[in-house]
Motif scaffolding. Structure first.
Motif, short mmCIF file in Angstrom:
data_model
loop_
_atom_site.label_atom_id
_atom_site.label_comp_id
_atom_site.label_asym_id
_atom_site.label_seq_id
_atom_site.Cartn_x
_atom_site.Cartn_y
_atom_site.Cartn_z
N TYR A 29 0.86 -1.19 0.00
CA TYR A 29 0.00 0.00 0.00
C TYR A 29 0.89 1.23 0.00
O TYR A 29 2.06 1.16 0.39
N ARG A 30 0.30 2.32 -0.45
CA ARG A 30 1.05 3.55 -0.58
C ARG A 30 0.87 4.37 0.69
O ARG A 30 -0.25 4.68 1.07
N ASP A 31 1.99 4.67 1.35
CA ASP A 31 1.88 5.52 2.54
C ASP A 31 1.30 6.87 2.09
O ASP A 31 1.86 7.51 1.20
N HIS A 80 -1.51 15.35 -4.17
CA HIS A 80 -1.69 14.18 -3.28
C HIS A 80 -1.27 12.88 -3.97
O HIS A 80 -1.55 11.80 -3.47
N GLY A 81 -0.66 12.99 -5.14
CA GLY A 81 -0.22 11.79 -5.85
C GLY A 81 -1.33 11.07 -6.58
O GLY A 81 -1.17 9.91 -6.98
N TYR A 82 -2.47 11.73 -6.79
CA TYR A 82 -3.57 11.12 -7.57
C TYR A 82 -3.44 11.49 -9.04
O TYR A 82 -3.01 12.60 -9.39
N ILE A 83 -3.82 10.54 -9.88
CA ILE A 83 -3.72 10.77 -11.33
C ILE A 83 -4.84 11.70 -11.78
O ILE A 83 -5.99 11.54 -11.39
N VAL A 84 -4.48 12.66 -12.63
CA VAL A 84 -5.44 13.64 -13.17
C VAL A 84 -5.52 13.44 -14.69
O VAL A 84 -4.47 13.42 -15.35
N LEU A 101 -9.29 8.30 -12.08
CA LEU A 101 -10.60 7.75 -11.71
C LEU A 101 -10.80 7.73 -10.20
O LEU A 101 -11.71 7.11 -9.68
N GLY A 102 -9.89 8.40 -9.49
CA GLY A 102 -9.97 8.40 -8.02
C GLY A 102 -9.17 7.25 -7.44
O GLY A 102 -8.20 6.79 -8.03
N ASP A 103 -9.62 6.76 -6.29
CA ASP A 103 -8.92 5.67 -5.61
C ASP A 103 -9.48 4.33 -6.09
O ASP A 103 -10.62 3.97 -5.76
N ALA A 104 -8.69 3.61 -6.87
CA ALA A 104 -9.19 2.39 -7.51
C ALA A 104 -9.62 1.34 -6.49
O ALA A 104 -10.69 0.73 -6.61
N GLY A 105 -8.79 1.13 -5.45
CA GLY A 105 -9.11 0.12 -4.43
C GLY A 105 -10.43 0.44 -3.74
O GLY A 105 -11.30 -0.43 -3.58
N ASP A 106 -10.59 1.68 -3.33
CA ASP A 106 -11.84 2.07 -2.64
C ASP A 106 -13.05 1.91 -3.55
O ASP A 106 -14.13 1.50 -3.11
N PRO A 127 -4.62 -1.55 -11.51
CA PRO A 127 -5.31 -0.57 -12.35
C PRO A 127 -4.56 0.76 -12.48
O PRO A 127 -4.68 1.43 -13.48
N MET A 128 -3.77 1.15 -11.44
CA MET A 128 -3.20 2.49 -11.42
C MET A 128 -1.68 2.48 -11.37
O MET A 128 -1.07 1.81 -10.52
N LEU A 129 -1.05 3.27 -12.25
CA LEU A 129 0.40 3.52 -12.20
C LEU A 129 0.54 5.03 -11.98
O LEU A 129 0.34 5.81 -12.92
N ALA A 130 0.81 5.43 -10.73
CA ALA A 130 0.84 6.87 -10.41
C ALA A 130 2.29 7.34 -10.30
O ALA A 130 2.90 7.69 -11.32
N THR A 131 2.89 7.32 -9.10
CA THR A 131 4.32 7.68 -9.00
C THR A 131 5.20 6.55 -9.54
O THR A 131 6.37 6.75 -9.83
N1 URA Z 1 -3.86 5.17 -6.59
C1 URA Z 1 -5.14 5.26 -6.99
O1 URA Z 1 -5.97 4.40 -6.65
N2 URA Z 1 -5.49 6.31 -7.73
C2 URA Z 1 -4.62 7.27 -8.12
O2 URA Z 1 -5.02 8.22 -8.83
C3 URA Z 1 -3.29 7.16 -7.69
C4 URA Z 1 -2.92 6.09 -6.92
#
Ligand code: URA
Ligand code: PRP
Length: 209
Positions: A103-105, A191-195, A198-203, A132-136
């Motif tokens: 998980y991402r701190d 906040h390291g979210y992709i723009v 789609l938001g937080d994929a896991g949630d 689903p997500m490749l952010a940092t």
């Molecule tokens: N993890 C996510 O679920 N969404 C992001 O946008 C970035 C990291």
């Protein structure tokens, strides 16, 4: 030389458009992630090796093609990667499945490892890491590193949405890993979210928020 493939299939693009919408609820979100993974798997297995095999049809003997070479493994990065597993297995049902828990701190954005269980013969398999997500790129890079330390030599990474920052990091830290990306987005926010993402994929898959 590894490659980076960005999906251009209209069905994949259409479904990614649906999955991004904030009004898409968990049930549809989950189904869409699975369907997108299935279509992406089709594209990501395009170069698997085939061999000739002699068979008999009800009419005559003939030569057909059969998959040859390495056996396959699918390795989701927990949690969100789990959403892609059934779609992958619909295409490659004989694949074995490993799990990597990261998980991402939320403060440092660094990956924290909490689980790793892989098929015993992972070193001999062609491995598809899915998330689903490749952010940092921190999580995917750490997952690939864990696999390499367990002996895996042939690794591909599949994600539905990527940020340029993550793609660059993967290409730099794992230049031997092919990347299969559903859509390449614009950037990461503070906040390291992709723009636009789609938001937080896991949630969204598990309905935890
Ligand atoms: N993890 C996510 O679920 N969404 C992001 O946008 C970035 C990291
Ligand atoms: C999300 C996502 C990736 C990671 C991507 O997982 O599923 O694993 O973030 O971000 P990165 O490229 O900056 O590392 P998260 O840490 O939210 O865990 P979860 O799947 O358990 O919700």
């Amino acid at each position: 030389m590894s490659k980076t493939v960005i999906m251009d299939h209209p069905l994949i693009r259409h479904k990614i458009g649906l999955v991004r919408r904030k009004e898409t609820g968990s049930k549809d979100f989950r189904a869409l992630i699975g369907e997108i993974a299935m279509y992406m798997c089709y594209e990501a297995t395009r170069d698997l090796k085939l061999q000739d095999v002699e068979i008999e049809t009800p009419i005559c003997r003939t030569t057909v093609k059969e998959l040859s070479g390495k056996k396959l493994a699918v390795v989701p990065i927990l949690r969100a990667g789990i959403g892609m597993v059934d779609g992958m297995l619909a295409m490659i049902p004989a694949a074995k499945v490993g799990h990597i828990g990261l998980y991402r701190d939320p403060k440092t954005l660094d990956p924290v490892e909490y689980y790793c269980k892989l098929p015993a013969d992972i070193a001999e398999r062609e491995v598809f890491v899915v998330d689903p997500m490749l952010a940092t790129g921190g999580s995917s890079s750490a997952a690939v590193q864990m696999l390499k330390e367990k002996g895996a030599k042939h690794i591909r990474f599949m994600c539905i949405i990527a940020a340029p920052e993550g793609v660059e990091r993967m290409q730099k830290e794992h230049p031997d890993v092919d990347l299969y990306i559903g859509a390449l987005d614009d950037h990461l926010n503070d906040h390291g979210y992709i723009v636009p993402g789609l938001g937080d994929a896991g949630d969204r898959i598990f309905g935890t928020k």
